[in-house]
Design an enzyme around this catalytic site. Structure first.
Site, PDB file in Angstrom:
ATOM      1  N   GLY A  56      15.371  31.114 -28.898  1.00 54.42           N
ATOM      2  CA  GLY A  56      16.712  30.876 -29.427  1.00 54.42           C
ATOM      3  C   GLY A  56      17.447  32.163 -29.766  1.00 54.42           C
ATOM      4  O   GLY A  56      16.898  33.267 -29.647  1.00 54.42           O
TER       5      GLY A  56
ATOM      6  N   CYS B 274      23.349  32.269 -43.307  1.00 57.17           N
ATOM      7  CA  CYS B 274      23.908  33.573 -42.904  1.00 57.17           C
ATOM      8  C   CYS B 274      25.143  33.972 -43.717  1.00 57.17           C
ATOM      9  O   CYS B 274      25.274  35.134 -44.150  1.00 57.17           O
ATOM     10  CB  CYS B 274      24.246  33.550 -41.415  1.00 57.17           C
ATOM     11  SG  CYS B 274      24.974  32.016 -40.839  1.00 57.17           S
TER      12      CYS B 274
ATOM     13  N   HIS C 164      29.962  37.360 -38.683  1.00 56.70           N
ATOM     14  CA  HIS C 164      30.784  36.544 -39.576  1.00 56.70           C
ATOM     15  C   HIS C 164      31.637  37.470 -40.446  1.00 56.70           C
ATOM     16  O   HIS C 164      31.156  38.494 -40.940  1.00 56.70           O
ATOM     17  CB  HIS C 164      29.898  35.721 -40.530  1.00 56.70           C
ATOM     18  CG  HIS C 164      29.124  34.617 -39.878  1.00 56.70           C
ATOM     19  ND1 HIS C 164      29.322  34.204 -38.574  1.00 56.70           N
ATOM     20  CD2 HIS C 164      28.144  33.816 -40.390  1.00 56.70           C
ATOM     21  CE1 HIS C 164      28.492  33.200 -38.308  1.00 56.70           C
ATOM     22  NE2 HIS C 164      27.763  32.951 -39.390  1.00 56.70           N
TER      23      HIS C 164
ATOM     24  N   ARG D 245      15.385  25.701 -48.573  1.00 53.39           N
ATOM     25  CA  ARG D 245      16.168  26.649 -49.384  1.00 53.39           C
ATOM     26  C   ARG D 245      16.329  26.212 -50.836  1.00 53.39           C
ATOM     27  O   ARG D 245      16.316  27.047 -51.743  1.00 53.39           O
ATOM     28  CB  ARG D 245      17.546  26.868 -48.752  1.00 53.39           C
ATOM     29  CG  ARG D 245      17.463  27.691 -47.478  1.00 53.39           C
ATOM     30  CD  ARG D 245      18.834  27.883 -46.877  1.00 53.39           C
ATOM     31  NE  ARG D 245      18.742  28.532 -45.578  1.00 53.39           N
ATOM     32  CZ  ARG D 245      19.588  28.332 -44.592  1.00 53.39           C
ATOM     33  NH1 ARG D 245      20.616  27.507 -44.743  1.00 53.39           N
ATOM     34  NH2 ARG D 245      19.437  28.975 -43.445  1.00 53.39           N
TER      35      ARG D 245
ATOM     36  N   ARG E 107      34.996  28.049 -38.367  1.00 50.45           N
ATOM     37  CA  ARG E 107      34.416  28.606 -37.133  1.00 50.45           C
ATOM     38  C   ARG E 107      35.556  29.177 -36.296  1.00 50.45           C
ATOM     39  O   ARG E 107      36.585  28.522 -36.105  1.00 50.45           O
ATOM     40  CB  ARG E 107      33.723  27.486 -36.346  1.00 50.45           C
ATOM     41  CG  ARG E 107      32.963  27.972 -35.132  1.00 50.45           C
ATOM     42  CD  ARG E 107      31.634  28.614 -35.465  1.00 50.45           C
ATOM     43  NE  ARG E 107      30.666  27.645 -35.981  1.00 50.45           N
ATOM     44  CZ  ARG E 107      29.511  27.983 -36.545  1.00 50.45           C
ATOM     45  NH1 ARG E 107      29.182  29.249 -36.712  1.00 50.45           N
ATOM     46  NH2 ARG E 107      28.693  27.053 -36.991  1.00 50.45           N
TER      47      ARG E 107
ATOM     48  N   LYS F  92      26.190  24.832 -49.065  1.00 49.92           N
ATOM     49  CA  LYS F  92      25.060  25.771 -49.006  1.00 49.92           C
ATOM     50  C   LYS F  92      25.461  27.063 -49.708  1.00 49.92           C
ATOM     51  O   LYS F  92      24.694  27.633 -50.482  1.00 49.92           O
ATOM     52  CB  LYS F  92      24.707  26.093 -47.555  1.00 49.92           C
ATOM     53  CG  LYS F  92      23.954  25.034 -46.799  1.00 49.92           C
ATOM     54  CD  LYS F  92      23.724  25.526 -45.353  1.00 49.92           C
ATOM     55  CE  LYS F  92      23.339  24.398 -44.425  1.00 49.92           C
ATOM     56  NZ  LYS F  92      23.350  24.812 -43.012  1.00 49.92           N
TER      57      LYS F  92
ATOM     58  N   ASN G  73      25.686  37.929 -38.053  1.00 53.79           N
ATOM     59  CA  ASN G  73      25.012  36.727 -38.552  1.00 53.79           C
ATOM     60  C   ASN G  73      23.611  36.557 -37.988  1.00 53.79           C
ATOM     61  O   ASN G  73      22.746  35.956 -38.622  1.00 53.79           O
ATOM     62  CB  ASN G  73      25.848  35.478 -38.226  1.00 53.79           C
ATOM     63  CG  ASN G  73      26.272  35.438 -36.765  1.00 53.79           C
ATOM     64  OD1 ASN G  73      27.044  36.302 -36.322  1.00 53.79           O
ATOM     65  ND2 ASN G  73      25.774  34.483 -36.024  1.00 53.79           N
TER      66      ASN G  73
ATOM     67  N   GLN H 170      33.660  32.399 -39.133  1.00 56.88           N
ATOM     68  CA  GLN H 170      32.284  32.497 -38.635  1.00 56.88           C
ATOM     69  C   GLN H 170      32.190  32.456 -37.108  1.00 56.88           C
ATOM     70  O   GLN H 170      32.860  31.664 -36.443  1.00 56.88           O
ATOM     71  CB  GLN H 170      31.429  31.378 -39.260  1.00 56.88           C
ATOM     72  CG  GLN H 170      31.316  31.535 -40.764  1.00 56.88           C
ATOM     73  CD  GLN H 170      30.422  30.525 -41.459  1.00 56.88           C
ATOM     74  OE1 GLN H 170      30.760  30.065 -42.545  1.00 56.88           O
ATOM     75  NE2 GLN H 170      29.276  30.180 -40.884  1.00 56.88           N
TER      76      GLN H 170
ATOM     77  N   ARG I 228      10.628  22.312 -23.732  1.00 57.90           N
ATOM     78  CA  ARG I 228      11.650  22.745 -22.760  1.00 57.90           C
ATOM     79  C   ARG I 228      11.421  24.167 -22.258  1.00 57.90           C
ATOM     80  O   ARG I 228      11.542  24.444 -21.079  1.00 57.90           O
ATOM     81  CB  ARG I 228      13.054  22.683 -23.399  1.00 57.90           C
ATOM     82  CG  ARG I 228      13.661  21.317 -23.515  1.00 57.90           C
ATOM     83  CD  ARG I 228      15.052  21.422 -24.129  1.00 57.90           C
ATOM     84  NE  ARG I 228      15.022  21.941 -25.503  1.00 57.90           N
ATOM     85  CZ  ARG I 228      14.881  21.187 -26.590  1.00 57.90           C
ATOM     86  NH1 ARG I 228      14.775  19.895 -26.458  1.00 57.90           N
ATOM     87  NH2 ARG I 228      14.838  21.718 -27.796  1.00 57.90           N
TER      88      ARG I 228
HETATM   89  N1  NAP Z   1      22.446  31.532 -35.444  1.00 57.08           N
HETATM   90  C1  NAP Z   1      22.545  31.983 -36.672  1.00 57.08           C
HETATM   91  O1  NAP Z   1      23.400  32.835 -37.008  1.00 57.08           O
HETATM   92  C2  NAP Z   1      21.605  31.496 -37.721  1.00 57.08           C
HETATM   93  C3  NAP Z   1      21.601  32.143 -38.942  1.00 57.08           C
HETATM   94  C4  NAP Z   1      20.731  31.709 -39.930  1.00 57.08           C
HETATM   95  C5  NAP Z   1      19.900  30.646 -39.671  1.00 57.08           C
HETATM   96  N2  NAP Z   1      19.923  30.020 -38.464  1.00 57.08           N
HETATM   97  C6  NAP Z   1      19.037  28.880 -38.268  1.00 57.08           C
HETATM   98  O2  NAP Z   1      18.008  29.210 -37.332  1.00 57.08           O
HETATM   99  C7  NAP Z   1      17.680  28.062 -36.561  1.00 57.08           C
HETATM  100  C8  NAP Z   1      17.795  28.415 -35.083  1.00 57.08           C
HETATM  101  O3  NAP Z   1      19.093  28.859 -34.812  1.00 57.08           O
HETATM  102  P1  NAP Z   1      19.496  29.509 -33.421  1.00 57.08           P
HETATM  103  O4  NAP Z   1      20.902  29.907 -33.594  1.00 57.08           O
HETATM  104  O5  NAP Z   1      18.503  30.513 -32.979  1.00 57.08           O
HETATM  105  O6  NAP Z   1      19.398  28.213 -32.455  1.00 57.08           O
HETATM  106  P2  NAP Z   1      19.188  28.125 -30.880  1.00 57.08           P
HETATM  107  O7  NAP Z   1      19.733  29.312 -30.182  1.00 57.08           O
HETATM  108  O8  NAP Z   1      19.681  26.782 -30.493  1.00 57.08           O
HETATM  109  O9  NAP Z   1      17.577  28.159 -30.693  1.00 57.08           O
HETATM  110  C9  NAP Z   1      16.754  27.128 -31.143  1.00 57.08           C
HETATM  111  C10 NAP Z   1      15.282  27.495 -30.914  1.00 57.08           C
HETATM  112  O10 NAP Z   1      14.463  26.483 -31.489  1.00 57.08           O
HETATM  113  C11 NAP Z   1      13.587  25.972 -30.506  1.00 57.08           C
HETATM  114  N3  NAP Z   1      13.320  24.561 -30.717  1.00 57.08           N
HETATM  115  C12 NAP Z   1      14.207  23.536 -30.692  1.00 57.08           C
HETATM  116  N4  NAP Z   1      13.562  22.363 -30.910  1.00 57.08           N
HETATM  117  C13 NAP Z   1      12.253  22.657 -31.089  1.00 57.08           C
HETATM  118  C14 NAP Z   1      11.084  21.887 -31.332  1.00 57.08           C
HETATM  119  N5  NAP Z   1      11.136  20.556 -31.458  1.00 57.08           N
HETATM  120  N6  NAP Z   1       9.897  22.539 -31.443  1.00 57.08           N
HETATM  121  C15 NAP Z   1       9.820  23.880 -31.321  1.00 57.08           C
HETATM  122  N7  NAP Z   1      10.889  24.654 -31.065  1.00 57.08           N
HETATM  123  C16 NAP Z   1      12.100  24.063 -30.951  1.00 57.08           C
HETATM  124  C17 NAP Z   1      14.304  26.195 -29.197  1.00 57.08           C
HETATM  125  O11 NAP Z   1      13.384  26.145 -28.134  1.00 57.08           O
HETATM  126  P3  NAP Z   1      13.822  25.644 -26.660  1.00 57.08           P
HETATM  127  O12 NAP Z   1      14.244  26.908 -25.925  1.00 57.08           O
HETATM  128  O13 NAP Z   1      12.545  25.092 -26.116  1.00 57.08           O
HETATM  129  O14 NAP Z   1      14.896  24.643 -26.802  1.00 57.08           O
HETATM  130  C18 NAP Z   1      14.880  27.590 -29.451  1.00 57.08           C
HETATM  131  O15 NAP Z   1      13.872  28.557 -29.292  1.00 57.08           O
HETATM  132  C19 NAP Z   1      18.607  26.943 -37.021  1.00 57.08           C
HETATM  133  O16 NAP Z   1      17.928  26.152 -37.970  1.00 57.08           O
HETATM  134  C20 NAP Z   1      19.743  27.681 -37.668  1.00 57.08           C
HETATM  135  O17 NAP Z   1      20.351  26.934 -38.687  1.00 57.08           O
HETATM  136  C21 NAP Z   1      20.753  30.419 -37.468  1.00 57.08           C
END
Ligand code: NAP
Length: 344
Positions: free
Chosen positions: A15, A131, A251, A102, A244, A222, A324, A158, A42
């Protein structure tokens, strides 16, 4: 632990946040013994590179954590709720980027510049704040310590990467559609299982996550709850409006803060400039202020547009910008991991 090298698992390795975590572990030369990369079915089988070594991503499951010392979770709240307890059962310390733990009183909510002392209180899980909260509290910490804070009014701008890799693609796709005179087809944003989706290209969406009964969105609540928990101060009044915008990384936040004591503007700027993890960019004559495009790819929190409120001598306005995916997620988590490793 009493170790010098650690077996590390990254859950959500494919991700947007996971990619940054892997990059930081390499860049910071984190003392990794074995690195385990986990995703959903996946992406299982994808090969990723770490320090010149090819690592095959595996599907995450309850038994993925045997021998793991530190597990960094960024695969969504449901995955953390399900798998973090298994990681703890196997003896790992979990640093969780999601919303799952959290507000759990047993899980410290940590921004190292603000409350690193809470790390030792963990019972297996340490939560990384949201974030938009992280960058705000990191910037406000020196002011909180010097003057006290009674009230915060924040409006966020954001980036789409805050909603994951799919949201970045959606913004780029829609931009092309609009520039080519076609309709933008909203599919992802606002993120979550919501009945209505809106165009993000050339737009601003005043909804991040679902609405709560009080009219605020979950992202806004949050910011309210996490700020109180991180400062350990239930009396700070916080109001947030989270928006957004079509920026990819970084952000931005307009923050109005009411201090409990009188302040000198130059002293505030000096405090910010001297604080670890903060870079002051504030020179109106040179039109110098923090920009998302400048903050992208950097670990620091950037602060500028520092000015006294016109109606309240103890009021202060700030513009706070940070990447972020880095300070807002991966860097904050790796910082916590570095502190744990240094004490092991
Ligand atoms: N983006 C930000 O700025 C940010 C900041 C703070 C916190 N977060 C938090 O971090 C988390 C991920 O965010 P992201 O932005 O990186 O999302 P993302 O780009 O959509 O990536 C999601 C990741 O989770 C994996 N995943 C999804 N379903 C799963 C499952 N059932 N079992 C194991 N792995 C699974 C995905 O794997 P696949 O490739 O197999 O789908 C991918 O590696 C979220 O909870 C988000 O709230 C994000």
């Amino acid at each position: 632990m009493s170790k010098t090298k650690f077996n590390v698992a990254v859950v959500g390795a494919t991700g947007a946040v996971g990619e940054q975590i892997i990059g930081l572990l390499e860049k910071r030369d984190f003392p990794v013994d074995k690195l385990k990369l986990l995703s959903s079915a996946r992406s299982a089988g994808t090969v990723l590179n770490f320090k010149g070594q090819e690592i095959t991503v595996e599907e995450a499951g309850p038994d993925s954590f045997e021998g793991i010392d530190i597990a960094l979770f960024s695969a969504g709240g449901d995955v953390s709720k399900e798998l973090a307890p298994h990681a703890v059962r196997h003896g790992a310390v979990c640093i969780d980027n999601t919303n799952a733990f959290r507000m759990d009183p047993t899980a410290p909510l940590v921004v190292p510049e603000v409350n690193a002392d809470q790390i030792d209180k963990h019972q297996g899980i340490i939560a990384n704040p949201n974030c938009s909260t992280i960058q705000m509290v990191a910037a406000l910490k020196p002011l909180y310590d010097s003057y006290g804070i009674s009230r915060i009014i924040v409006s966020t701008y954001q980036a789409v990467s805050g909603a994951g890799a799919k949201a970045i693609n959606e913004m780029l796709r829609q931009s092309k559609e609009v520039l080519e005179g076609r309709d933008a087809n909203p599919d992802i944003l606002p993120v979550g299982s919501l009945p209505v989706k809106h165009q993000i290209a050339f737009n601003a969406i005043p909804q991040i996550d679902k609405f709560q009964d009080n009219g605020y969105t979950l992202e806004e609540m949050k910011m309210v709850r996490e700020t109180k928990k991180i400062f350990g101060d239930e009396d700070i009044a916080v109001t947030a409006t989270c928006v957004r915008i079509p920026v990819i990384y970084g952000h931005s936040e307009s923050v109005y803060v009411e201090l409990k004591n009188d302040y000198e503007l130059e002293e505030v700027k000096q405090l910010l400039a001297e604080s670890p993890g903060i870079t002051l960019v504030d020179d109106p004559a040179a039109q110098a202020y923090p920009l998302a495009t400048d903050a992208a790819g950097k670990n620091d929190v950037f602060v500028g547009r520092v000015r006294r409120d016109l109606g309240n001598a103890r009021g202060l306005n700030l513009w706070i910008v940070s990447d972020n995916l880095l300070k807002g997620a991966a860097w904050n988590a790796v910082q916590i991991a570095e502190i744990i490793a240094a004490k092991a």
